[in-house]
Motif scaffolding. Structure first.
Motif, PDB file in Angstrom:
ATOM      1  N   LYS A  12       0.836  -1.203  -0.113  1.00  0.00           N
ATOM      2  CA  LYS A  12       0.014  -0.033   0.020  1.00  0.00           C
ATOM      3  C   LYS A  12       0.711   1.290  -0.168  1.00  0.00           C
ATOM      4  O   LYS A  12       1.938   1.175   0.314  1.00  0.00           O
ATOM      5  CB  LYS A  12      -1.004   0.032   1.229  1.00  0.00           C
ATOM      6  N   LYS A  13       0.348   2.321  -0.542  1.00  0.00           N
ATOM      7  CA  LYS A  13       0.916   3.580  -0.724  1.00  0.00           C
ATOM      8  C   LYS A  13       0.981   4.214   0.748  1.00  0.00           C
ATOM      9  O   LYS A  13       0.046   4.109   1.559  1.00  0.00           O
ATOM     10  CB  LYS A  13       0.531   4.557  -1.508  1.00  0.00           C
ATOM     11  N   ASP A  14       1.936   5.148   0.995  1.00  0.00           N
ATOM     12  CA  ASP A  14       1.863   5.911   2.249  1.00  0.00           C
ATOM     13  C   ASP A  14       0.855   7.095   1.832  1.00  0.00           C
ATOM     14  O   ASP A  14       1.139   7.543   0.991  1.00  0.00           O
ATOM     15  CB  ASP A  14       3.259   6.547   2.590  1.00  0.00           C
ATOM     16  N   ASP A  41      -9.876   6.700   0.029  1.00  0.00           N
ATOM     17  CA  ASP A  41     -11.112   6.563   0.490  1.00  0.00           C
ATOM     18  C   ASP A  41     -11.331   6.209   1.890  1.00  0.00           C
ATOM     19  O   ASP A  41     -12.610   6.168   2.532  1.00  0.00           O
ATOM     20  CB  ASP A  41     -11.881   5.320  -0.203  1.00  0.00           C
ATOM     21  N   GLY A  42     -10.216   6.247   2.745  1.00  0.00           N
ATOM     22  CA  GLY A  42     -10.275   6.059   4.340  1.00  0.00           C
ATOM     23  C   GLY A  42     -11.013   7.186   4.959  1.00  0.00           C
ATOM     24  O   GLY A  42     -10.901   8.166   4.055  1.00  0.00           O
ATOM     25  N   ASP A  79      -7.151   2.516   3.890  1.00  0.00           N
ATOM     26  CA  ASP A  79      -8.066   1.712   2.893  1.00  0.00           C
ATOM     27  C   ASP A  79      -7.406   0.836   2.136  1.00  0.00           C
ATOM     28  O   ASP A  79      -6.255   0.303   2.434  1.00  0.00           O
ATOM     29  CB  ASP A  79      -8.657   2.889   1.983  1.00  0.00           C
ATOM     30  N   ASP A  80      -8.058   0.621   1.081  1.00  0.00           N
ATOM     31  CA  ASP A  80      -7.466  -0.752   0.112  1.00  0.00           C
ATOM     32  C   ASP A  80      -6.133  -0.252  -0.502  1.00  0.00           C
ATOM     33  O   ASP A  80      -5.224  -0.995  -0.943  1.00  0.00           O
ATOM     34  CB  ASP A  80      -8.223  -0.951  -1.108  1.00  0.00           C
ATOM     35  N   GLU A  81      -5.934   1.289  -0.672  1.00  0.00           N
ATOM     36  CA  GLU A  81      -4.663   1.647  -1.442  1.00  0.00           C
ATOM     37  C   GLU A  81      -3.733   2.318  -0.567  1.00  0.00           C
ATOM     38  O   GLU A  81      -2.527   2.232  -0.939  1.00  0.00           O
ATOM     39  CB  GLU A  81      -5.375   2.583  -2.309  1.00  0.00           C
TER      40      GLU A  81
END
Length: 255
Positions: A12-14, A41-42, A79-81
């Motif tokens: 996941k990206k920071d 989206d978090g 979130d997912d990303e």
């Protein structure tokens, strides 16, 4: 011969959060609009000094901010990303200077109305003392009637929610008016009472009349003449003097 399965793990990206406070100088009592930019989206939560804020399209306003340091903390949850990320911004609000100022008049004569001007920020409650006596301020002015001498004016503003305390001190001099008293002597006869009339525009005060080695006082509120008996013939110097808080009069003549 079988092939080995390959597993690809995507990291996941920071995350990134930008807290923008456009107002470079913040004063106590200001309303500060702050924007928060984040990615993913978090859920985003923002607190100011530990109190959660309600966001309106990623902006919120701190109303009537108090003096001191304030901590803004923004948290973007995973979130997912993106990974969870936290950003902190500290803003400092300072109180403004009250900058009290006094303007005193020049060339003041005793008995004149003396107008003293005081100023500070809009809405300031200014306290004014003249020679230790408190005076009411109307439209930024204090009006008094001052006696002769040196006078001290102090003006002050107490510390408030938005402003620091401030004070100022000024002095001014009041001089007595120069004037004169005229006298006339009638029926100057040896051994008899001589009527001496004091001519002045004043209607109150005590005037001392001297004829030779004799003197008498005249209360101007009651009379403007006095009688003095001359015991021997000769030439007499007649002098009159009066000193008040507001004026000084001196006069002499020979009869």
């Amino acid at each position: 011969m079988s092939e080995s399965a390959k597993i690809v793990v995507a990291n996941k990206k920071d995350g990134e959060i930008i807290i923008d406070v456009p107002q470079t100088t913040v004063y106590a009592g200001d309303d500060i609009e702050i924007s928060v930019t984040s990615y993913g989206d978090g859920e985003l939560t923002v607190t100011v000094d530990g109190i959660e804020q309600t966001l309106d399209q990623a902006t919120f306003t701190i109303k009537n901010i108090s003096a001191g340091s304030h901590t803004i903390e923004a948290v973007k949850y995973e979130d997912d990303e993106f990974n969870e990320y936290t950003a902190i911004e500290i803003i400092h609000a300072e109180k403004q200077s009250a900058e009290v100022s006094i303007t005193v008049p020049q060339n003041v004569k005793a008995g004149d109305d003396v107008t003293i001007e005081v100023s500070s920020y809009d809405g300031a409650d200014i306290t004014v003392y003249v020679d230790g006596v408190k005076h009411e301020v109307n439209d930024g002015k204090v009006t008094i009637k001052a006696a002769a001498g040196k006078h001290t004016v102090t003006a002050s503003v107490d510390e408030t929610y938005t402003h620091l305390a401030s004070n100022d001190t000024k002095t001014f001099d009041v001089v007595k008016k120069d004037s004169s008293i005229e006298i006339t002597a009638t029926n100057v006869t040896e051994g008899q009472a001589t009527a001496i009339t004091v001519n002045t525009q004043l209607n109150e005060g005590i005037v001392v009349v001297k004829v030779g080695d004799k003197q008498a006082a005249v209360d101007l509120a009651k009379s403007k003449s006095v009688s003095i008996t001359l015991d021997a013939p000769g030439t007499y110097e007649v002098s009159v003097s009066m000193a008040s808080d507001y004026e000084t009069y001196n006069y002499s003549d020979t009869y």
